[in-house]
Design an enzyme around this catalytic site. Structure first.
Site, PDB file in Angstrom:
ATOM      1  N   THR A 117       0.853  -1.132   0.060  1.00 44.11           N
ATOM      2  CA  THR A 117       0.095  -0.021   0.039  1.00 44.11           C
ATOM      3  C   THR A 117       1.174   1.278  -0.010  1.00 44.11           C
ATOM      4  OG1 THR A 117      -1.574   1.223   1.160  1.00 44.11           O
ATOM      5  CG2 THR A 117      -0.131  -0.279   2.538  1.00 44.11           C
ATOM      6  N   TYR A 141      -2.222   0.309   9.709  1.00 41.74           N
ATOM      7  CA  TYR A 141      -2.354  -0.430   8.681  1.00 41.74           C
ATOM      8  C   TYR A 141      -1.065  -0.372   7.713  1.00 41.74           C
ATOM      9  CZ  TYR A 141      -3.914  -0.681   3.741  1.00 41.74           C
ATOM     10  OH  TYR A 141      -3.885  -0.957   2.351  1.00 41.74           O
TER      11      TYR A 141
END
Length: 333
Positions: A117, A141
């Site tokens: 990501t 995250y």
């Protein structure tokens, strides 16, 4: 020989399955269906319902299907949720990934593609941000994904094992043929939320933060069509099969749109002027992040086909009009 897709019943994973079976690959999916859907997996693929934390199941599946490559999507993806539940995210995204990597090494699977990501960059000083920028995640995250990248790098040096990590920017849109799209209830993706609001599935939507140091005060993101992203995995798989070295690549279009600009595009394409509320910032959101993509284009020859915000929005809207009927049909079946 086959390709194992973890999380293949989810949004991006189901498009990856389509990409692979369309090009003639044998595909097996492992998904626990916690956020994915059985009906979203193309019937040409084999679905194994289970958790990647079940190492015995993973190794049995690899051996039974002659898996020689793994494309790993399974995980949790909501930034604010990761701030509220960091240990849950480190379990689901990092600990389980460690087990999957170990299973690959144990069974002799040499090629591994990981869905990373742009959140590993945090709030970058320069945009577009390149793969050489120092990681500085702002959320658990982002940290959970960066930890997995580190594990992959270490494993590749210690074993006969190579990987590609693809750092996604904001994924949006739906399969151009209408076969799959974003179907997760209570999804937080901006274009998904805006399309639901335009079609009356939500009474209103929120814009989180209007005081960022951006032209209109709202966050700026790089939106990539989900089918282009799936294709990026295909070219990465070809790279590894040719004996290519382990590497990390951004996946985006090198252009940014603000939240306000995206909402305006959804209003224009849908023809609906829906209600938008302005709310405070959410934790973990960087002001702006746009991908530098020269590396994947030059090294892997990736050529996106859907670099158009209005097209992305139109296909997302078309999918949103169909998805409830598809879910109902699957339930009845």
């Amino acid at each position: 020989m086959s390709v194992l897709v973890t999380g293949g019943a989810g949004y991006i994973g189901s498009h990856m399955v389509l990409e692979l079976v369309d090009r003639g690959e044998d595909v097996v999916v492992i998904d626990n269906l916690s956020t994915g859907f059985r009906w979203a997996v193309d019937r040409r693929a084999t679905l194994v319902v289970g958790d990647i934390a079940d190492n015995a199941l993973v190794e049995e599946t690899i051996r039974a299907h002659g898996v020689n490559a793994i494309i790993h999507f399974a995980g949790s993806i909501v930034v604010p949720d990761s701030v509220a539940d960091p240990l849950g995210y480190y379990l689901n995204n990092t600990v389980k990934s460690r087990g999957l990597i170990a299973a690959a090494v144990q069974t002799g699977v040499r090629n591994f593609i990981f869905s990373s990501t742009a959140a590993v960059y945090g709030n970058p000083e320069d945009n577009p941000v390149s793969e050489s920028a120092p990681p500085a995640p702002m959320s658990p995250y982002g940290s959970s994904k960066l930890m997995t990248e580190i594990m992959l790098s270490d494993a590749s040096r210690a074993h006969d094992f190579r990987f590609v990590a693809l750092r996604y920017f904001n994924v949006a849109g739906a399969d151009p043929e209408g076969r799959s799209g974003q179907s997760t209830p209570r999804a937080t993706h901006l274009i998904k939320v805006a399309c639901e609001t335009a079609l009356g599935k939500r009474p209103q939507m929120e814009v989180f933060g209007t005081d960022y140091p951006t032209p209109d005060g709202t966050c700026v993101r790089d939106y990539i069509h989900v089918s282009d992203l799936a294709n990026a995995h295909s070219v990465a798989l070809d790279h590894l099969r040719r004996g290519g070295v382990s590497d990390i690549f951004n996946c985006g279009y090198s252009k940014g749109y603000s939240v306000i600009e995206v909402i305006a595009a959804v209003k224009q394409v849908s023809g609906v002027d829906f209600r938008v509320l302005l709310s405070p910032r959410r934790p973990g959101d960087p002001a702006a992040i746009v991908a530098a993509t020269a590396k994947i284009r030059e090294k892997l020859g990736w050529q996106p086909q859907h670099d158009n915000l209005e097209q992305i929005v139109a296909q997302a809207l078309n999918w949103e009009r169909r998805v409830d009927a598809l879910k109902a049909e699957a339930h009845e079946g």
